[in-house]
Design a protein around this motif. Structure first.
Motif, PDB file in Angstrom:
ATOM      1  N   GLY A  35     -10.539 -71.001 -50.816  1.00  0.00           N
ATOM      2  CA  GLY A  35     -10.873 -70.421 -51.457  1.00  0.00           C
ATOM      3  C   GLY A  35     -10.477 -69.534 -52.258  1.00  0.00           C
ATOM      4  N   ASP A  36     -10.643 -68.303 -52.823  1.00  0.00           N
ATOM      5  CA  ASP A  36      -9.933 -67.595 -53.983  1.00  0.00           C
ATOM      6  C   ASP A  36      -8.680 -66.512 -53.510  1.00  0.00           C
ATOM      7  N   GLN A  37      -9.114 -66.584 -52.421  1.00  0.00           N
ATOM      8  CA  GLN A  37      -8.225 -64.937 -52.110  1.00  0.00           C
ATOM      9  C   GLN A  37      -6.592 -65.206 -51.417  1.00  0.00           C
ATOM     10  N   VAL A  38      -5.620 -64.560 -51.138  1.00  0.00           N
ATOM     11  CA  VAL A  38      -4.547 -64.905 -51.117  1.00  0.00           C
ATOM     12  C   VAL A  38      -4.098 -64.841 -49.788  1.00  0.00           C
ATOM     13  N   ARG A  39      -3.970 -66.042 -48.911  1.00  0.00           N
ATOM     14  CA  ARG A  39      -3.538 -65.838 -46.870  1.00  0.00           C
ATOM     15  C   ARG A  39      -2.312 -66.190 -47.729  1.00  0.00           C
ATOM     16  N   PRO A  42       8.012 -57.960 -49.782  1.00  0.00           N
ATOM     17  CA  PRO A  42       6.862 -56.980 -50.084  1.00  0.00           C
ATOM     18  C   PRO A  42       5.703 -57.221 -51.366  1.00  0.00           C
ATOM     19  N   LEU A  43       6.514 -58.607 -51.805  1.00  0.00           N
ATOM     20  CA  LEU A  43       5.194 -58.695 -52.739  1.00  0.00           C
ATOM     21  C   LEU A  43       4.384 -59.459 -52.133  1.00  0.00           C
ATOM     22  N   ALA A  44       4.685 -60.521 -51.538  1.00  0.00           N
ATOM     23  CA  ALA A  44       3.801 -61.296 -50.408  1.00  0.00           C
ATOM     24  C   ALA A  44       2.620 -59.723 -49.642  1.00  0.00           C
ATOM     25  N   LYS A  45       2.899 -58.925 -49.302  1.00  0.00           N
ATOM     26  CA  LYS A  45       2.052 -58.237 -48.157  1.00  0.00           C
ATOM     27  C   LYS A  45       1.159 -57.713 -49.139  1.00  0.00           C
ATOM     28  N   ALA A  46       2.203 -57.004 -50.236  1.00  0.00           N
ATOM     29  CA  ALA A  46       1.291 -56.114 -51.560  1.00  0.00           C
ATOM     30  C   ALA A  46       0.009 -57.792 -52.071  1.00  0.00           C
ATOM     31  N   LEU A  47       0.509 -58.555 -52.372  1.00  0.00           N
ATOM     32  CA  LEU A  47      -0.643 -59.981 -52.222  1.00  0.00           C
ATOM     33  C   LEU A  47      -1.401 -60.050 -51.997  1.00  0.00           C
ATOM     34  N   MET A  48      -1.974 -60.538 -50.172  1.00  0.00           N
ATOM     35  CA  MET A  48      -1.583 -60.172 -49.152  1.00  0.00           C
ATOM     36  C   MET A  48      -3.397 -59.862 -49.448  1.00  0.00           C
ATOM     37  N   GLY A  49      -4.678 -60.932 -48.940  1.00  0.00           N
ATOM     38  CA  GLY A  49      -5.997 -60.316 -48.735  1.00  0.00           C
ATOM     39  C   GLY A  49      -6.522 -60.119 -50.631  1.00  0.00           C
ATOM     40  N   LYS A  50      -5.505 -60.080 -51.609  1.00  0.00           N
ATOM     41  CA  LYS A  50      -6.242 -60.037 -52.941  1.00  0.00           C
ATOM     42  C   LYS A  50      -6.600 -61.777 -53.702  1.00  0.00           C
ATOM     43  N   LYS A  51      -7.465 -61.326 -54.710  1.00  0.00           N
ATOM     44  CA  LYS A  51      -7.888 -61.658 -55.204  1.00  0.00           C
ATOM     45  C   LYS A  51      -8.035 -62.245 -56.644  1.00  0.00           C
ATOM     46  N   VAL A  52      -7.682 -62.673 -57.681  1.00  0.00           N
ATOM     47  CA  VAL A  52      -8.041 -63.553 -59.244  1.00  0.00           C
ATOM     48  C   VAL A  52      -8.446 -62.692 -60.242  1.00  0.00           C
TER      49      VAL A  52
END
Length: 157
Positions: free
Chosen positions: A82-86, A124-134
């Motif tokens: 997928g293209d979502q950050v996990r 904090p960086l990973a938490k902010a990125l989780m669930g986001k897309k390109v």
């Protein structure tokens, strides 16, 4: 019992570290302590005190690893798409202020290594990125103030 997410590679590294500590480091430090004791007066024996300090560190790390390893939940990153950050994603971000581009892999807290581009899923960086897309722009909290980054790539390989 709390479970800790981890990649298979991360678990293998922890298991290898435990094996080396128990099979090589522990016996070597026991020999070093015995040799230092043979030199006589322990109160002023720097080798003895250094060896005991090293032994304390090794035993502490062994206990820590023996507590972590049984609580690991291995996540098979190869099965994630997928293209979502996990968890397990390699995410390339572009700092919108400095135009610096960096790639990070989101991994478990006990396998994170910033020098090698791996960040903890709890950071904090990973938490902010989780669930986001390109293409998404994300505000990331930082010690010097929030930074805005854009996600330019998400890969699972």
């Amino acid at each position: 019992m709390q479970k800790f997410p981890m990649t298979a590679e991360g678990l293998a590294r922890l298991e290898e570290e435990l094996k080396v500590l128990k099979g090589e480091e522990r016996p070597a430090i026991i020999r070093a302590i015995a040799e230092a004791r043979a030199h006589g007066d322990l109160s002023e024996n720097a080798e003895y005190h250094a060896a005991r300090e090293r032994q304390s560190f090794i035993e502490g790390r062994i206990a820590e690893l023996e507590g972590i390893i049984p609580s690991v939940e291995v996540i098979d990153v190869a099965r994630i798409t997928g293209d979502q950050v996990r968890f397990g994603a390699k995410v390339t971000i572009l700092d919108e202020e400095s135009d610096d581009e960096k790639t990070y892999r989101i991994v478990g807290q006990y396998e994170a290594d910033m020098k090698n581009g791996s960040i903890s899923v709890t950071s904090p960086l990973a938490k902010a990125l989780m669930g986001k897309k390109v293409g998404d722009s994300v505000e990331v909290p930082a010690p010097g103030g929030a930074r805005s980054v854009e996600i330019t790539a998400v890969r699972y390989a």
